[in-house]
Write a protein that holds these residues in place. Structure first.
Motif, mmCIF file in Angstrom:
data_model
loop_
_atom_site.group_PDB
_atom_site.id
_atom_site.type_symbol
_atom_site.label_atom_id
_atom_site.label_comp_id
_atom_site.label_asym_id
_atom_site.label_seq_id
_atom_site.Cartn_x
_atom_site.Cartn_y
_atom_site.Cartn_z
ATOM 1 N N THR A 216 -41.380 -26.637 -38.506
ATOM 2 C CA THR A 216 -40.699 -27.265 -37.365
ATOM 3 C C THR A 216 -41.433 -27.035 -36.051
ATOM 4 O OG1 THR A 216 -39.312 -25.295 -37.049
ATOM 5 C CG2 THR A 216 -38.453 -27.047 -38.477
ATOM 6 N N MET A 217 -42.603 -26.420 -36.092
ATOM 7 C CA MET A 217 -43.356 -26.109 -34.876
ATOM 8 C C MET A 217 -44.379 -27.202 -34.567
ATOM 9 S SD MET A 217 -44.010 -21.997 -35.252
ATOM 10 C CE MET A 217 -44.829 -21.841 -33.657
ATOM 11 N N SER A 218 -44.870 -27.177 -33.338
ATOM 12 C CA SER A 218 -45.932 -28.108 -32.926
ATOM 13 C C SER A 218 -46.831 -27.425 -31.914
ATOM 14 C CB SER A 218 -45.349 -29.384 -32.325
ATOM 15 O OG SER A 218 -44.626 -29.103 -31.138
ATOM 16 N N PHE A 219 -48.081 -27.865 -31.867
ATOM 17 C CA PHE A 219 -48.992 -27.380 -30.840
ATOM 18 C C PHE A 219 -49.669 -28.564 -30.172
ATOM 19 C CE2 PHE A 219 -51.919 -27.823 -34.398
ATOM 20 C CZ PHE A 219 -53.139 -28.171 -33.820
ATOM 21 N N THR B 150 -47.679 -29.098 -36.886
ATOM 22 C CA THR B 150 -47.868 -30.444 -36.363
ATOM 23 C C THR B 150 -48.665 -30.430 -35.067
ATOM 24 O OG1 THR B 150 -45.791 -31.215 -37.346
ATOM 25 C CG2 THR B 150 -46.688 -32.513 -35.514
ATOM 26 N N HIS B 151 -49.690 -31.260 -35.014
ATOM 27 C CA HIS B 151 -50.536 -31.364 -33.819
ATOM 28 C C HIS B 151 -50.076 -32.529 -32.957
ATOM 29 C CE1 HIS B 151 -54.485 -32.991 -32.007
ATOM 30 N NE2 HIS B 151 -54.040 -32.033 -31.217
ATOM 31 N N VAL B 152 -49.943 -32.281 -31.652
ATOM 32 C CA VAL B 152 -49.561 -33.325 -30.704
ATOM 33 C C VAL B 152 -50.720 -33.523 -29.727
ATOM 34 C CG1 VAL B 152 -47.895 -34.094 -28.980
ATOM 35 C CG2 VAL B 152 -47.148 -32.641 -30.884
ATOM 36 N N PRO B 153 -51.519 -34.574 -29.900
ATOM 37 C CA PRO B 153 -52.653 -34.806 -28.997
ATOM 38 C C PRO B 153 -52.221 -35.520 -27.721
ATOM 39 C CG PRO B 153 -52.653 -36.450 -30.730
ATOM 40 C CD PRO B 153 -51.494 -35.535 -31.018
ATOM 41 N N TYR B 154 -52.834 -35.130 -26.603
ATOM 42 C CA TYR B 154 -52.591 -35.770 -25.310
ATOM 43 C C TYR B 154 -53.921 -36.348 -24.815
ATOM 44 C CZ TYR B 154 -48.167 -33.184 -25.300
ATOM 45 O OH TYR B 154 -46.931 -32.679 -25.631
ATOM 46 N N ARG B 155 -53.865 -37.045 -23.698
ATOM 47 C CA ARG B 155 -55.084 -37.624 -23.134
ATOM 48 C C ARG B 155 -55.857 -36.618 -22.278
ATOM 49 N NH1 ARG B 155 -56.364 -42.804 -23.159
ATOM 50 N NH2 ARG B 155 -57.301 -42.695 -21.085
ATOM 51 N N GLY B 156 -55.372 -35.408 -22.208
ATOM 52 C CA GLY B 156 -56.049 -34.368 -21.452
ATOM 53 C C GLY B 156 -55.313 -33.051 -21.609
ATOM 54 N N ALA B 157 -55.979 -31.955 -21.231
ATOM 55 C CA ALA B 157 -55.376 -30.633 -21.375
ATOM 56 C C ALA B 157 -54.225 -30.412 -20.397
ATOM 57 C CB ALA B 157 -56.444 -29.558 -21.186
ATOM 58 N N ALA B 158 -54.305 -31.026 -19.215
ATOM 59 C CA ALA B 158 -53.266 -30.813 -18.204
ATOM 60 C C ALA B 158 -51.890 -31.277 -18.683
ATOM 61 C CB ALA B 158 -53.653 -31.490 -16.892
ATOM 62 N N PRO B 159 -51.737 -32.507 -19.193
ATOM 63 C CA PRO B 159 -50.420 -32.898 -19.701
ATOM 64 C C PRO B 159 -49.996 -32.099 -20.930
ATOM 65 C CG PRO B 159 -52.042 -34.630 -20.115
ATOM 66 C CD PRO B 159 -52.679 -33.652 -19.192
ATOM 67 N N ALA B 160 -50.964 -31.659 -21.727
ATOM 68 C CA ALA B 160 -50.625 -30.821 -22.880
ATOM 69 C C ALA B 160 -50.015 -29.504 -22.414
ATOM 70 C CB ALA B 160 -51.868 -30.556 -23.725
ATOM 71 N N MET B 161 -50.605 -28.905 -21.375
ATOM 72 C CA MET B 161 -50.070 -27.658 -20.830
ATOM 73 C C MET B 161 -48.667 -27.865 -20.251
ATOM 74 S SD MET B 161 -50.113 -24.465 -20.091
ATOM 75 C CE MET B 161 -51.764 -23.743 -20.264
ATOM 76 N N ARG C 148 -41.617 -28.451 -24.825
ATOM 77 C CA ARG C 148 -41.629 -29.595 -25.740
ATOM 78 C C ARG C 148 -42.614 -29.388 -26.886
ATOM 79 N NH1 ARG C 148 -40.312 -31.347 -20.728
ATOM 80 N NH2 ARG C 148 -42.462 -31.276 -19.970
ATOM 81 N N THR C 149 -43.607 -28.528 -26.691
ATOM 82 C CA THR C 149 -44.463 -28.046 -27.778
ATOM 83 C C THR C 149 -44.455 -26.527 -27.723
ATOM 84 O OG1 THR C 149 -46.433 -28.224 -26.379
ATOM 85 C CG2 THR C 149 -45.959 -30.086 -27.835
ATOM 86 N N ASP C 150 -44.887 -25.894 -28.800
ATOM 87 C CA ASP C 150 -44.751 -24.446 -28.901
ATOM 88 C C ASP C 150 -45.946 -23.658 -28.372
ATOM 89 O OD1 ASP C 150 -42.137 -24.178 -30.304
ATOM 90 O OD2 ASP C 150 -43.183 -25.393 -31.808
ATOM 91 N N TYR C 151 -47.149 -24.201 -28.507
ATOM 92 C CA TYR C 151 -48.324 -23.446 -28.066
ATOM 93 C C TYR C 151 -49.529 -24.348 -27.931
ATOM 94 C CZ TYR C 151 -49.577 -23.351 -33.100
ATOM 95 O OH TYR C 151 -49.891 -23.683 -34.400
ATOM 96 N N MET C 152 -50.585 -23.804 -27.328
ATOM 97 C CA MET C 152 -51.865 -24.495 -27.253
ATOM 98 C C MET C 152 -52.972 -23.473 -27.034
ATOM 99 S SD MET C 152 -52.053 -26.385 -23.489
ATOM 100 C CE MET C 152 -53.701 -27.066 -23.828
ATOM 101 N N CYS C 153 -54.195 -23.907 -27.223
ATOM 102 C CA CYS C 153 -55.368 -23.052 -27.019
ATOM 103 C C CYS C 153 -56.136 -23.612 -25.834
ATOM 104 C CB CYS C 153 -56.234 -23.013 -28.276
ATOM 105 S SG CYS C 153 -55.354 -22.345 -29.718
ATOM 106 N N ASP C 154 -55.781 -23.157 -24.654
ATOM 107 C CA ASP C 154 -56.307 -23.739 -23.428
ATOM 108 C C ASP C 154 -57.518 -22.973 -22.926
ATOM 109 O OD1 ASP C 154 -56.375 -25.579 -21.384
ATOM 110 O OD2 ASP C 154 -54.883 -24.578 -20.154
#
Length: 329
Positions: free
Chosen positions: A155-158, A183-194, A201-207
């Motif tokens: 149930t998680m996403s990054f 589950t991977h959620v891709p964005y058009r850039g790191a800023a909106p992903a953060m 809305r997502t659980d984590y990322m590797c920024d």
């Protein structure tokens, strides 16, 4: 007259092309503003780095350096623009490990050849990735995060700055090390992903360290581990993944400047010299250091080193991407 007119036009076009590609024209470069393509949206880590360097680079070149953001495809669309660009020195790209190391393995039909389609200028900076989690995730450290992910990964996403980007593949390494599929959620850039990590809305990322640290210090996200061999001086209290019990997860990223293939050698040499002078400027060095970036030493700069380095990085990252079964059709 009708038959000779097109011939005359072609002759004039040929003369113009010969002039623009002449040694004299190359030596005069640049005579107008140049464009530095950032292959990600504004506000992301590469954009921050590029803008720090662009002003000083413009002062050295004697022309404005226009930073243009071309997001999409994990950086591939912006890099593709350079691969297909006119080799006259007036457009170049701030590439990174995603655009020039991940791309040929990631894409079933690569948009460009990172080796054959570019004229390398030089490496500029390196930095580690930082694993960060949403502020409401019920974990306090990496050990707790691993346990939580193993129990809840279905149930998680990054998030990431795009499929195959330098914020995507490092998290694949983390997931592989934990033995989970998320589950991977891709964005058009790191800023909106953060922003979506901050908003829960997502659980984590590797920024990137330079854009993640301000969010950590404002308690907008939780810093769990530095994905590097050593800790970052910006967050000395945050352990490396290996120290926290997750060995084998090292995902330092790098940035480098590339011109289109076929750019005249005098222009390449002038840009190499200007980039090196920019990196040696005390003001630029101070700002990049504040962002947690390591400036590449002189012995690892220049076109020859970068050309060899890109080949080695493609070979280095291919197994991890293939092991993840990741392929863009």
């Amino acid at each position: 007259m009708r038959r000779s007119f097109p011939s005359a036009v072609m002759a004039l076009a040929g003369l113009a092309l010969a002039w623009t590609g002449s040694p004299a024209a190359a030596q005069d470069w640049p005579t107008r503003p140049v464009t530095l393509i950032v292959p990600f949206l504004a506000g992301g880590p590469i954009d921050v780095i590029a803008r720090v360097q662009a002003q000083k680079l413009g002062e050295i070149l004697g022309q404005t350096v226009i930073v243009e953001n071309v997001g999409g495809g994990g950086g591939a669309l912006g890099a593709q623009r350079i691969a297909r660009g006119t080799p006259d020195g007036y457009i170049f790209v701030m590439g990174n490990v995603g655009t020039h190391a991940y791309h040929p393995t990631l894409y079933a039909k690569p948009l460009y050849d990172p080796v054959a389609d570019f004229a390398p200028v030089g490496l500029t900076t390196e930095s580690p990735r930082l694993l960060v989690a949403r502020p409401t995730l019920p974990v306090a450290d990496l050990k707790g995060f691993v346990a939580f992910a193993k129990a809840n990964h279905a149930t998680m996403s990054f998030g990431s700055g795009g499929l195959g980007s330098a914020t995507h593949v490092p998290c694949l390494l983390v997931n592989q090390a934990m033995g989970v599929t998320v589950t991977h959620v891709p964005y058009r850039g790191a800023a909106p992903a953060m922003q979506d990590v901050i908003g829960g809305r997502t659980d984590y990322m590797c920024d990137s360290i330079q854009t993640a640290v301000p969010q950590v210090k404002q308690n907008n996200v939780k810093a769990l581990a530095v994905l590097s061999a050593v800790r970052s001086p910006l967050l000395p209290e945050v352990p490396t993944a290996a120290e926290a019990g997750l060995p084998g997860v090292e995902a330092d990223t790098w940035n480098a400047v590339f011109l289109p293939k076929g750019t005249p050698e005098p222009i390449v040499r002038k840009l190499v010299a200007a980039v090196n002078q920019t990196l040696d400027d005390p003001t630029v060095r101070k700002r990049l250091d504040e962002l947690g970036l390591a400036i590449v030493p002189p012995e690892r700069r220049g076109p020859d080193y970068l050309a060899t380095f890109v080949k080695s990085e493609i070979a280095r990252w291919a197994p991890a991407i293939q092991a993840a079964g990741l392929k863009v059709e």
